[in-house]
Design an enzyme around this catalytic site. Structure first.
Site, PDB file in Angstrom:
ATOM      1  N   PRO A 265       0.785  -1.238   0.000  1.00 12.41           N
ATOM      2  CA  PRO A 265       0.000   0.000   0.000  1.00 12.41           C
ATOM      3  C   PRO A 265       0.818   1.291   0.000  1.00 12.41           C
ATOM      4  CG  PRO A 265       0.078  -0.891   2.203  1.00 12.41           C
ATOM      5  CD  PRO A 265       0.821  -1.868   1.337  1.00 12.41           C
ATOM      6  N   ASP A 316       2.329  -4.694 -13.828  1.00 16.11           N
ATOM      7  CA  ASP A 316       2.908  -5.912 -13.267  1.00 16.11           C
ATOM      8  C   ASP A 316       4.427  -5.799 -13.382  1.00 16.11           C
ATOM      9  OD1 ASP A 316       3.916  -8.539 -12.888  1.00 16.11           O
ATOM     10  OD2 ASP A 316       2.040  -9.424 -13.591  1.00 16.11           O
ATOM     11  N   CYS A 388       8.503 -10.634   3.804  1.00 15.15           N
ATOM     12  CA  CYS A 388       8.064 -10.723   5.200  1.00 15.15           C
ATOM     13  C   CYS A 388       7.815 -12.188   5.570  1.00 15.15           C
ATOM     14  CB  CYS A 388       6.833  -9.862   5.454  1.00 15.15           C
ATOM     15  SG  CYS A 388       5.433 -10.215   4.366  1.00 15.15           S
TER      16      CYS A 388
END
Length: 450
Positions: A265, A316, A388
């Protein structure tokens, strides 16, 4: 005909929120946020809703094992199972909540949502749980199964963690991911500084400690930062400490042109932008596949006061050749799609939805992105590849395979402002959830030869 169940209090709201997460695979954090936004609750009730939803999810496998022993493995309606799991969670993990209150509220929900037969069944299970107590896991073998049940992590993942990290480190990781998460904030250096922000938050009744992991970061110890004017005006942003390190390691200069290949985001995008100067030609191009997420990046950039440095684009990352010429960027950040296993403390449901096959597929996607962006970084420039997750297939194995196919790149040692884990042997940096009570994270620095 059964009447529609409308929740009225904290436990009922927790139950309906959890039912939605378990039934529709909704993200628990989004579901809880929506529930709290739509209902006027006291601070204590808000905490109770949050605790029950996250806690029941966090300990789901443990609680399911207990419930199965109490019901002789009987097949239950999904809502009845969810309701009983919330009660068992409260019995065992919420020591300050009286058992009679948990029992009473749970029976009331069973009565309102179901019929007299279900109410009677639920009552019997609750009384049996209180009479027999928490199950004994000590004799369960093998170790991976026992750890799976006691820490509520799927056995395949426990076995993989043991294989990659050994028993001692795995036990530490499994312990850490079930500890409460904390809120950390990063200071927008274009708008303020750490000392000023710390003082202003204290005036708002929010206490913080300086982060031991990331520069320009604070860890909230008491108070609710969500409603702080500093968050609304972009002086601070909520971000996990370990996630801040990817950009911190990039060695940025104000005039750099940077590509954030997987940006939404936009937390890392704005962190990059804060170190750039549009007046000196600095710019970060932020990509995401979805247009609505690109708008979110743009919105975050405006709020943080770095709109002039950010160019959001719906694309993309595997198709960058369509848009950019070779050797266009000084730095590229590939904060790649991953299994998110490093986030188990914050998003407990991830552990039940991911598989080892997911990691294999994500490894391929990561390589495709790295292969696509590689020609776009200048000679002497660096691609920072981060995730992550803490699984090697999506981390070091991806880096190793990329380097095998790209002799024009070499692996540089990842460095951070606070010299995190500086005594490690590897050039890449892996932060376990047990290292600093932050999210698990991986960072590598791939330098293109001159």
């Amino acid at each position: 005909m059964m009447t529609k169940f409308i929740p009225h209090n904290a436990r009922e709201l927790a139950f309906t929120s959890l039912e939605r997460v378990r039934k529709t695979r909704a993200y628990s954090n989004l579901q809880v946020d929506e529930t709290l936004r739509r209902h006027e609750l006291s601070p204590a009730d808000r905490r109770l809703v949050t605790t029950i939803v996250y806690g029941t999810l966090q300990h789901q496998l443990t609680l399911e094992y207990w419930l199965k022993s109490l019901t002789s493995g009987k097949k239950l309606d999904s809502w009845v199972e969810t309701l009983l799991l919330t009660a068992l969670y409260q019995f065992h993990y919420l020591e300050r909540v009286p058992n009679w209150a948990i029992t009473d509220e749970t029976i009331k929900i069973a009565k309102r949502r179901g019929n007299p037969g279900i109410r009677k069944f639920v009552t019997g299970v609750l009384h049996s749980a209180l009479r027999n107590g928490f199950p004994d896991f000590s004799e369960i073998k093998p170790l991976s199964k026992r750890l799976s049940l006691t820490t509520s992590v799927p056995q395949w993942l426990v076995e993989l963690l043991i294989k990659e990290n050994g028993e001692r480190v795995t036990k530490e990781i499994l312990q850490a991911i079930n500890d409460p998460s904390h809120v950390s904030i990063r200071i927008n250096t274009k708008k303020s500084n750490l000392k000023t922000v710390k003082e202003r938050l204290r005036e708002e009744g929010i206490e913080t400690n300086e982060s031991q992991v990331a520069a320009n970061a604070l860890v909230v110890t008491s108070g609710n930062v969500i409603n702080s004017p500093l968050l609304k005006n972009g002086t601070i942003i909520i971000q996990d400490e370990s996630a801040m390190l990817a950009v911190e390691s990039m060695d940025l200069k104000p005039q750099f042109k940077v590509l954030d290949a997987c940006a939404a985001p936009g937390g890392k995008t704005v962190q990059i932008a804060e170190q750039l100067s549009s007046e000196q030609g600095g710019e970060v191009v932020a990509l995401d596949i979805h247009q609505h997420k690109v708008r979110l990046i743009e919105k975050n950039a405006q709020r943080m006061g770095v709109g002039g440095e950010v160019t959001p684009l719906a694309l993309d990352a595997r198709n960058v050749t369509e848009q950019f010429k070779d050797e266009e960027f000084d730095r590229i950040l590939v904060d790649a799609p991953c299994s998110g296993i490093g986030l188990l403390r914050r998003k407990p449901e991830i552990r039940y939805t991911k598989t080892e096959q997911d990691s294999q597929q994500l490894h391929k996607i990561q390589l495709a992105i790295l292969n696509a962006v590689a020609p776009k970084v200048k000679k002497g420039g660096i691609i920072t590849f981060s995730t992550c997750t803490i699984l090697q297939e999506e981390n070091d194995q991806t880096v190793h395979e990329f380097l095998q196919g790209h002799p024009e790149f070499k692996l540089e040692r990842t460095k951070t402002a606070r010299a995190i884990k500086d005594d490690r042997d590897s050039a890449t940096l892996t932060i376990m959830p047990s290292d600093y009570d932050s999210d698990g994270f991986f960072i590598s620095s791939l330098k293109r030869n001159l």
